[in-house]
Scaffold this active site. Structure first.
Site, PDB file in Angstrom:
ATOM      1  N   ASN A  85       0.817  -1.203   0.014  1.00  0.00           N
ATOM      2  CA  ASN A  85      -0.027   0.060   0.137  1.00  0.00           C
ATOM      3  C   ASN A  85       0.893   1.195   0.013  1.00  0.00           C
ATOM      4  O   ASN A  85       1.794   1.329   0.683  1.00  0.00           O
ATOM      5  CB  ASN A  85      -0.828  -0.034   1.333  1.00  0.00           C
ATOM      6  CG  ASN A  85      -1.959  -1.177   1.432  1.00  0.00           C
ATOM      7  OD1 ASN A  85      -2.226  -1.653   0.253  1.00  0.00           O
ATOM      8  ND2 ASN A  85      -2.010  -1.843   2.595  1.00  0.00           N
ATOM      9  N   HIS A  98       6.732  -1.248   3.358  1.00  0.00           N
ATOM     10  CA  HIS A  98       6.394  -2.830   3.897  1.00  0.00           C
ATOM     11  C   HIS A  98       5.645  -3.562   2.736  1.00  0.00           C
ATOM     12  O   HIS A  98       4.740  -3.000   2.189  1.00  0.00           O
ATOM     13  CB  HIS A  98       5.640  -2.771   5.157  1.00  0.00           C
ATOM     14  CG  HIS A  98       4.509  -1.867   5.554  1.00  0.00           C
ATOM     15  ND1 HIS A  98       4.507  -0.471   5.742  1.00  0.00           N
ATOM     16  CD2 HIS A  98       3.367  -2.387   5.600  1.00  0.00           C
ATOM     17  CE1 HIS A  98       3.428  -0.068   5.552  1.00  0.00           C
ATOM     18  NE2 HIS A  98       2.556  -1.289   5.481  1.00  0.00           N
TER      19      HIS A  98
HETATM   20  P1  AMP Z   1      -0.563  -0.593   5.784  1.00  0.00           P
HETATM   21  O1  AMP Z   1      -2.089  -0.147   5.992  1.00  0.00           O
HETATM   22  O2  AMP Z   1      -0.250  -1.329   4.487  1.00  0.00           O
HETATM   23  O3  AMP Z   1       0.197   0.750   6.236  1.00  0.00           O
HETATM   24  O4  AMP Z   1      -0.166  -1.748   6.730  1.00  0.00           O
HETATM   25  C1  AMP Z   1       0.254  -1.507   7.998  1.00  0.00           C
HETATM   26  C2  AMP Z   1       0.160  -2.860   8.776  1.00  0.00           C
HETATM   27  O5  AMP Z   1       0.889  -2.619  10.069  1.00  0.00           O
HETATM   28  C3  AMP Z   1      -1.209  -3.257   9.269  1.00  0.00           C
HETATM   29  O6  AMP Z   1      -1.630  -4.345   8.499  1.00  0.00           O
HETATM   30  C4  AMP Z   1      -0.886  -3.173  10.805  1.00  0.00           C
HETATM   31  O7  AMP Z   1      -1.974  -4.465  11.300  1.00  0.00           O
HETATM   32  C5  AMP Z   1       0.594  -3.516  10.829  1.00  0.00           C
HETATM   33  N1  AMP Z   1       1.074  -3.208  11.963  1.00  0.00           N
HETATM   34  C6  AMP Z   1       0.643  -1.838  12.874  1.00  0.00           C
HETATM   35  N2  AMP Z   1       1.583  -1.892  13.983  1.00  0.00           N
HETATM   36  C7  AMP Z   1       2.242  -3.000  14.030  1.00  0.00           C
HETATM   37  C8  AMP Z   1       2.952  -3.512  15.049  1.00  0.00           C
HETATM   38  N3  AMP Z   1       3.406  -2.948  16.184  1.00  0.00           N
HETATM   39  N4  AMP Z   1       3.520  -4.884  14.776  1.00  0.00           N
HETATM   40  C9  AMP Z   1       2.980  -5.656  13.722  1.00  0.00           C
HETATM   41  N5  AMP Z   1       2.176  -5.349  12.742  1.00  0.00           N
HETATM   42  C10 AMP Z   1       1.763  -3.772  12.994  1.00  0.00           C
END
Ligand code: AMP
Length: 112
Positions: A85, A98
């Site tokens: 994303n 990511h």
């Molecule tokens: P995006 O919406 O593509 O930016 O995805 C961010 C992702 O990070 C989401 O799926 C969240 O659930 C995940 N996320 C946020 N904080 C953490 C964390 N501390 N550990 C693991 N995953 C996380």
């Protein structure tokens, strides 16, 4: 970067369930999994999103990590989905690039 939660995970300041690590990349379980396998693949270096990548070869190495982790997690044969994303309209909520690695169930298309 000081206020980046994924940089804090890289530094060990925030806990994460790590599934792969080398000198350049870290892979850890998403805290809100959307599939039986849902990992986040990140470069350790803080890069905000795809538009900020300067070294295009980084993506080739990152996909090499995805291959390794897909095998390690047992989803390489049946298949999986890789999602990035980018920016607000792309639905990016964490400003450290990511790639979501999702597997272990059938993935519908198109996404919502
Ligand atoms: P995006 O919406 O593509 O930016 O995805 C961010 C992702 O990070 C989401 O799926 C969240 O659930 C995940 N996320 C946020 N904080 C953490 C964390 N501390 N550990 C693991 N995953 C996380």
């Amino acid at each position: 970067m000081a206020d980046c939660i994924f940089c804090k995970i890289v530094e060990g300041d925030i806990p994460a369930q790590k599934v792969y690590e080398d000198h350049e990349f870290l892979v850890f379980a998403d805290v809100k999994p959307q599939a039986p396998v849902h990992h986040l693949v990140i470069p350790k270096e803080h890069i905000s999103n795809i538009m900020e990548i300067k070294d295009q070869d980084l993506l080739g190495r990152l996909f090499g990590v995805i291959q390794k982790v897909a095998q390690q997690e047992g989803i390489s044969e049946k298949g999986f989905r890789v999602v990035n994303n980018c920016g607000d309209d792309g639905g990016q909520t964490v400003g450290h690039i990511h790639f979501h690695l999702l597997g272990g169930r059938f993935m519908e298309w198109p996404p919502g």
